[in-house]
Design an enzyme around this catalytic site. Structure first.
Site, short mmCIF file in Angstrom:
data_model
loop_
_atom_site.label_atom_id
_atom_site.label_comp_id
_atom_site.label_asym_id
_atom_site.label_seq_id
_atom_site.Cartn_x
_atom_site.Cartn_y
_atom_site.Cartn_z
N ARG A 124 8.23 80.79 22.11
CA ARG A 124 9.63 80.53 22.41
C ARG A 124 9.77 80.84 23.89
NH1 ARG A 124 11.15 79.37 17.16
NH2 ARG A 124 10.21 80.80 15.71
N ASP A 160 8.84 75.14 6.87
CA ASP A 160 10.05 75.21 6.06
C ASP A 160 10.51 73.87 5.47
OD1 ASP A 160 10.15 77.89 6.85
OD2 ASP A 160 11.34 77.41 8.63
N GLN A 195 2.11 83.37 4.24
CA GLN A 195 2.51 81.98 3.95
C GLN A 195 2.28 81.05 5.13
OE1 GLN A 195 6.67 82.04 1.95
NE2 GLN A 195 6.32 84.08 2.77
P1 ADP Z 1 12.00 75.49 16.85
O1 ADP Z 1 11.50 74.44 17.78
O2 ADP Z 1 10.95 75.90 15.87
O3 ADP Z 1 13.32 75.12 16.23
P2 ADP Z 1 13.36 77.30 18.71
O4 ADP Z 1 14.72 76.89 18.27
O5 ADP Z 1 13.10 78.74 18.94
O6 ADP Z 1 12.22 76.83 17.70
O7 ADP Z 1 13.05 76.50 20.05
C1 ADP Z 1 11.81 76.66 20.71
C2 ADP Z 1 12.02 76.58 22.20
O8 ADP Z 1 12.58 75.31 22.56
C3 ADP Z 1 13.00 77.59 22.77
O9 ADP Z 1 12.38 78.84 22.98
C4 ADP Z 1 13.43 76.93 24.07
O10 ADP Z 1 12.46 77.12 25.07
C5 ADP Z 1 13.45 75.46 23.69
N1 ADP Z 1 14.83 75.07 23.33
C6 ADP Z 1 15.43 75.20 22.12
N2 ADP Z 1 16.71 74.75 22.16
C7 ADP Z 1 16.91 74.33 23.43
C8 ADP Z 1 18.04 73.77 24.13
N3 ADP Z 1 19.21 73.53 23.54
N4 ADP Z 1 17.86 73.47 25.44
C9 ADP Z 1 16.69 73.69 26.07
N5 ADP Z 1 15.61 74.21 25.46
C10 ADP Z 1 15.71 74.54 24.18
#
Ligand code: ADP
Length: 369
Positions: free
Chosen positions: A74, A152, A286
Site C-alpha cells: 500500500r 475476497d 487463507q
Molecule cells: P486494493 O487495491 O487491494 O483495494 P488499497 O485500497 O489499499 O488496496 O489500494 C492500494 C493502493 O492504491 C493504495 O495504497 C494507494 O497507493 C493506491 N490508491 C488507492 N486508492 C487511490 C486513490 N483514490 N487515488 C490514488 N491512489 C489510490
C-alpha cells in the site's frame, strides 16, 4: 516496439505470479519492451532499481508460487499528486506508456486517476525542465488495463478474481481438519473466514463443507437468528450428526448493521445448547500457499488478454478491467466496475440487502440461491 510495465498492488493473492508471467511473455511475444515495477506504486515513485526490464526467463518457475514475486504494497505517497508526478517521470524516462495494474478496486481507482492526470503531469514536468518537450511528445498518454487480484471475490464485473479459488482450497483444507476432530469429540465449531465486507468465501466454504449455518454481510440473518441457529444445530444433532460447523464471514453483520463476531456465535451455541463449542479464526493461512489450477489458468488468460487489450487501445480508450464472464475472458470498463463495487458497500450501509445481493453479481447470487 512499445514499452509496458506490470505491477501488483494492494493485498496479495495466489495466481498473481501467473498473471505477471503471462503479461511479460505476451508483451515480449508482441515485440514490446516489458518492465517489472516492484512493490506496487511505491516502486513506481522510487524508480531506480524498482523498475527493471523483464525477459522471457525472468518469469520462469513462478507459476506455482503463491503471492507475488514482484512485491505488493500500500502506498500513501501515490494518493498525493506530488507522488504521482514522480511516478510519471520514472515511467517517461523509460518510455513506458502502457500499464498492467494487478490489484483491488483501490489500486485500479488510483490507476484511473493517474491516467486522467497524465497530460497535466507531463506538462508540469516539461515546465519544471525535468523532461524535454521531445520526450513529452513521445508519451502524451498512458494506457491502463487492470486485473483484479483478491482472495475476497469482492469486485463487481467479474465472476471470479485471481486468488479466490486458492483461498477457498485453503479454507476447505482447514475446515476438513477441524471436522475430523469435531467428529471425535462431538463438538461445535465456529469458523471465521476472511473476505472483508464480502461474504463470498464464507458462503462457498459453507456450501462445500456442508456447514449447518453461515453468516455473511450481504444477507444477514433475521433478528431472531439466535433461536433459528440453535434450532438448526439441535435438529442436526437429533438426526444423528455428531458435530456442527458454523461459518462466519469476518464482515458478518445483523439486520441492523451491527457486527456478528465468531465469539458471539460461539457464546450463543455454548450457552443455549451446552455443546462444547470452539472458535477458529483461520487468518492468514487463507491467503497463502500454491495457487490452484483454476487460479493459474485465470491469471494466464487474464494477463494475456490485458496485454492484447493495451496494444489495441487508442488514447481515447477508457481503462478496462479483464474479467471472466461465464468462462469467457472479456474487457469491461474499469470505472463502471469500481462504481458498482462501491455501490454494494453503500447498499449494505443503507441496510438494502436485496440491492447488495443483486449488485454482487451472478456468481454470488447463484451460490446464495
Ligand atoms: P486494493 O487495491 O487491494 O483495494 P488499497 O485500497 O489499499 O488496496 O489500494 C492500494 C493502493 O492504491 C493504495 O495504497 C494507494 O497507493 C493506491 N490508491 C488507492 N486508492 C487511490 C486513490 N483514490 N487515488 C490514488 N491512489 C489510490
Amino acid at each position: 516496439g512499445r514499452a509496458m510495465a506490470v505491477f501488483t498492488s494492494g493485498g496479495d493473492s495466489s495466481g498473481m505470479n501467473s498473471a505477471v508471467r503471462s503479461v511479460v511473455r505476451m508483451g515480449l511475444y508482441l515485440g514490446c519492451k516489458v518492465y517489472f515495477i516492484y512493490e506496487g506504486y511505491q516502486g513506481m515513485i522510487d524508480g531506480n532499481e524498482y523498475i527493471k526490464e523483464a525477459d522471457w526467463n525472468s518469469v520462469s518457475d513462478i507459476i506455482q508460487r503463491g503471492g507475488t514475486i514482484i512485491g505488493s504494497a500500500r502506498c500513501k505517497d501515490f494518493t498525493d499528486r506530488s507522488g504521482r508526478l514522480k511516478a510519471c517521470k520514472n515511467l517517461v524516462d523509460r518510455d513506458i506508456t502502457n500499464l498492467v495494474c494487478i490489484g483491488g478496486d483501490g489500486s485500479l481507482t488510483g490507476a484511473n486517476l493517474f491516467r486522467q492526470e497524465w497530460p497535466e503531469l507531463i506538462q508540469e514536468l516539461v515546465n519544471q525542465g525535468k523532461i524535454t518537450p521531445e520526450k513529452a511528445n513521445k508519451c502524451p498518454n498512458i494506457q491502463i488495463a487492470g486485473l483484479v487480484g483478491s482472495i475476497d471475490n469482492d469486485f463487481c464485473g467479474t465472476d471470479m478474481t485471481i486468488g479466490t479459488d486458492t483461498a477457498l482450497q485453503r479454507i476447505m483444507e482447514a475446515v476438513d481438519a477441524v471436522v475430523s476432530t469435531a467428529q471425535s469429540h462431538q463438538r461445535a465449531f465456529v469458523i471465521e473466514v476472511m473476505g472483508r465486507h464480502c461474504g463470498y468465501l464464507a458462503l462457498v466454504a459453507a456450501l462445500a463443507s456442508e456447514a449447518d449455518f453461515c453468516f455473511i454481510p450481504e444477507w444477514p440473518p433475521p433478528t431472531n437468528w439466535r433461536e433459528i441457529l440453535c434450532e438448526k444445530l439441535a435438529h442436526s444433532r437429533s438426526m444423528g450428526q455428531r458435530l456442527n460447523i458454523v461459518i462466519v464471514a469476518e464482515g458478518a453483520i445483523d439486520r441492523e448493521g451491527h457486527k456478528i463476531s465468531s465469539d458471539m456465535v460461539r457464546d450463543v451455541v455454548a450457552n443455549n445448547l451446552g455443546y462444547d463449542t470452539r472458535t477458529t479464526v483461520l487468518g492468514h493461512v487463507q491467503r497463502g500457499g500454491n495457487p490452484s489450477a483454476f487460479d493459474r489458468l485465470l491469471g494466464c488468460r487474464m494477463g494475456a488478454e490485458a496485454t492484447i487489450a493495451l496494444m489495441e487501445m487508442t488514447p481515447e480508450s477508457e481503462p478496462c478491467v479483464i474479467s471472466i464472464d461465464g468462462n469467457q475472458i472479456v474487457r469491461v470498463p474499469l470505472m463502471e466496475c469500481v462504481f458498482r463495487t462501491k455501490a454494494v458497500q453503500k447498499a449494505m450501509d443503507e441496510l438494502d440487502w436485496e440491492l447488495a445481493v443483486k449488485l454482487r453479481g451472478r456468481s454470488f447470487q447463484r451460490n446464495l440461491d
